[in-house]
Design a protein around this motif. Structure first.
Motif, PDB file in Angstrom:
ATOM      1  N   CYS A 130       0.480  -1.535   0.180  1.00 33.56           N
ATOM      2  CA  CYS A 130      -0.184   0.173  -0.514  1.00 33.56           C
ATOM      3  C   CYS A 130       0.991   1.341   0.258  1.00 33.56           C
ATOM      4  O   CYS A 130       0.930   2.174   0.608  1.00 33.56           O
ATOM      5  CB  CYS A 130      -1.388   0.274   1.487  1.00 33.56           C
ATOM      6  N   MET A 131       2.498   1.202  -0.675  1.00 31.96           N
ATOM      7  CA  MET A 131       3.298   2.578  -0.896  1.00 31.96           C
ATOM      8  C   MET A 131       1.868   3.829  -1.389  1.00 31.96           C
ATOM      9  O   MET A 131       1.824   3.738  -2.597  1.00 31.96           O
ATOM     10  CB  MET A 131       4.589   1.879  -1.838  1.00 31.96           C
ATOM     11  N   VAL A 132       2.425   4.819  -1.201  1.00 29.34           N
ATOM     12  CA  VAL A 132       2.422   5.990  -1.762  1.00 29.34           C
ATOM     13  C   VAL A 132       3.286   7.354  -1.607  1.00 29.34           C
ATOM     14  O   VAL A 132       3.579   6.664   0.028  1.00 29.34           O
ATOM     15  CB  VAL A 132       0.737   6.748  -1.132  1.00 29.34           C
ATOM     16  N   GLU A 133       3.160   7.948  -2.201  1.00 29.69           N
ATOM     17  CA  GLU A 133       4.219   9.257  -2.197  1.00 29.69           C
ATOM     18  C   GLU A 133       3.539  11.046  -1.743  1.00 29.69           C
ATOM     19  O   GLU A 133       3.123  10.893  -2.403  1.00 29.69           O
ATOM     20  CB  GLU A 133       5.417   9.372  -3.895  1.00 29.69           C
ATOM     21  N   ILE A 134       4.222  11.117  -0.604  1.00 24.71           N
ATOM     22  CA  ILE A 134       3.522  11.830   0.407  1.00 24.71           C
ATOM     23  C   ILE A 134       4.408  13.589  -0.605  1.00 24.71           C
ATOM     24  O   ILE A 134       5.516  13.380  -0.497  1.00 24.71           O
ATOM     25  CB  ILE A 134       3.535  11.940   1.795  1.00 24.71           C
ATOM     26  N   VAL A 135       3.962  13.771  -1.211  1.00 22.51           N
ATOM     27  CA  VAL A 135       4.238  14.776  -2.263  1.00 22.51           C
ATOM     28  C   VAL A 135       4.348  16.619  -1.200  1.00 22.51           C
ATOM     29  O   VAL A 135       5.039  17.158  -1.343  1.00 22.51           O
ATOM     30  CB  VAL A 135       3.251  15.056  -3.646  1.00 22.51           C
ATOM     31  N   ASN A 136       3.346  16.500  -0.802  1.00 19.22           N
ATOM     32  CA  ASN A 136       2.879  17.489  -0.442  1.00 19.22           C
ATOM     33  C   ASN A 136       2.053  16.792   1.347  1.00 19.22           C
ATOM     34  O   ASN A 136       0.795  16.477   1.261  1.00 19.22           O
ATOM     35  CB  ASN A 136       2.172  18.762  -1.017  1.00 19.22           C
ATOM     36  N   GLY A 137       2.314  18.086   2.212  1.00 13.39           N
ATOM     37  CA  GLY A 137       1.297  18.132   4.009  1.00 13.39           C
ATOM     38  C   GLY A 137       1.665  16.719   4.373  1.00 13.39           C
ATOM     39  O   GLY A 137       0.694  16.531   5.692  1.00 13.39           O
ATOM     40  N   LYS A 138       2.850  16.492   4.866  1.00 22.13           N
ATOM     41  CA  LYS A 138       3.362  15.547   5.251  1.00 22.13           C
ATOM     42  C   LYS A 138       2.932  15.914   7.106  1.00 22.13           C
ATOM     43  O   LYS A 138       2.707  15.422   8.174  1.00 22.13           O
ATOM     44  CB  LYS A 138       5.134  16.089   5.765  1.00 22.13           C
ATOM     45  N   LYS A 155      13.888   3.080  -0.032  1.00 20.59           N
ATOM     46  CA  LYS A 155      12.680   4.126  -0.725  1.00 20.59           C
ATOM     47  C   LYS A 155      13.159   4.908  -0.450  1.00 20.59           C
ATOM     48  O   LYS A 155      13.356   5.740   0.818  1.00 20.59           O
ATOM     49  CB  LYS A 155      10.797   3.485  -0.193  1.00 20.59           C
ATOM     50  N   PRO A 156      12.668   6.072  -0.852  1.00 13.12           N
ATOM     51  CA  PRO A 156      12.407   7.199  -0.642  1.00 13.12           C
ATOM     52  C   PRO A 156      12.250   7.984   0.837  1.00 13.12           C
ATOM     53  O   PRO A 156      10.903   7.101   0.768  1.00 13.12           O
ATOM     54  CB  PRO A 156      12.544   8.572  -1.656  1.00 13.12           C
ATOM     55  N   LYS A 157      12.118   9.349   1.166  1.00 20.40           N
ATOM     56  CA  LYS A 157      11.687   9.134   2.955  1.00 20.40           C
ATOM     57  C   LYS A 157      10.631   9.589   2.455  1.00 20.40           C
ATOM     58  O   LYS A 157       9.323   9.801   3.378  1.00 20.40           O
ATOM     59  CB  LYS A 157      13.020  10.371   3.200  1.00 20.40           C
ATOM     60  N   ASN A 158      10.137  10.156   1.351  1.00 18.21           N
ATOM     61  CA  ASN A 158       8.836  10.669   1.077  1.00 18.21           C
ATOM     62  C   ASN A 158       7.766   9.488   0.628  1.00 18.21           C
ATOM     63  O   ASN A 158       6.679  10.094   0.892  1.00 18.21           O
ATOM     64  CB  ASN A 158       8.428  11.839   0.072  1.00 18.21           C
TER      65      ASN A 158
END
Length: 204
Positions: A130-138, A155-158
């Motif tokens: 269920c991986m997602v990438e958080i682009v904004n709103g952390k 994986k990338p930290k975001n």
């Protein structure tokens, strides 16, 4: 591969005046090579978990109303639209929930090829599908859990696991931009140096 750019002046037809979401494609006409996903707003189906909104417009966060506090989401699909612009789906949900639950309840694709029964762990954090990438709103999300730090260490930290990600609390408001299925995305994100990159581990 195209690229999606996050700038510092508004996000697609704009829930917020702080971010712009746009798509950059390789076209022969230089003037048409920079397409804002605002042109895609009419194609993005809009569903609110607590109310409804016109399909041609993203939910407007600043209008005074009697609705309870809620968080707005811009979910960016991994597959571009036929015209090469991003497929953005707007949703609104109350805070205090798991991101996985919000996505599934709002009919947002989460698992991709792992959506069939027994292809994922159903939200207990053991399969990392269920991986997602958080682009904004952390800032509206909890820090990475120990499970995420183990499963996503390469994986990338975001990148986050939706089943491990809590979205604020019932009083939270704001905007979260999420890249769905980041392993299969047909574009890359370009974030200028003057826009802070959300690092989920920075507050851990």
């Amino acid at each position: 591969m195209g690229s999606v750019q996050l700038n510092g002046s508004g996000l697609v037809a704009s829930l917020s005046q702080n971010h712009i979401f746009s798509h950059k494609t390789k076209l022969s006409n230089p003037e048409s090579s920079f397409l804002r996903s605002k042109h895609n707003a009419s194609r993005a189906k809009t569903i609110r978990a607590i109310s409804t909104a016109p399909a041609s417009q993203p939910p407007v966060a600043d209008e005074p109303n009697d609705e309870p506090p809620a968080v707005d989401f811009a979910f960016v699909h991994s597959v571009l639209l036929p015209d090469g612009t991003p497929d953005v789906h707007w949703r609104r949900a109350c805070g205090g929930q798991k991101l996985r639950d919000i996505m599934l309840d709002s009919n947002i694709e989460l698992y991709g090829p792992y959506s069939k029964p027994l292809s994922n762990c159903a939200g207990v954090g053991t399969c990392a599908t269920c991986m997602v990438e958080i682009v904004n709103g952390k800032e509206l999300l909890n820090p990475r859990t120990d499970i995420e730090k183990e499963k996503l260490k390469r994986k990338p930290k975001n990148w986050r696991l939706a089943c491990q990600t809590n979205v604020g609390n019932p009083d939270s408001t704001g905007l979260v931009v999420i890249q769905q299925l980041p392993e299969w995305k047909a574009h890359e994100w370009n974030i200028p140096k003057n826009v802070a990159i959300d690092d989920p581990d920075s507050s851990a």
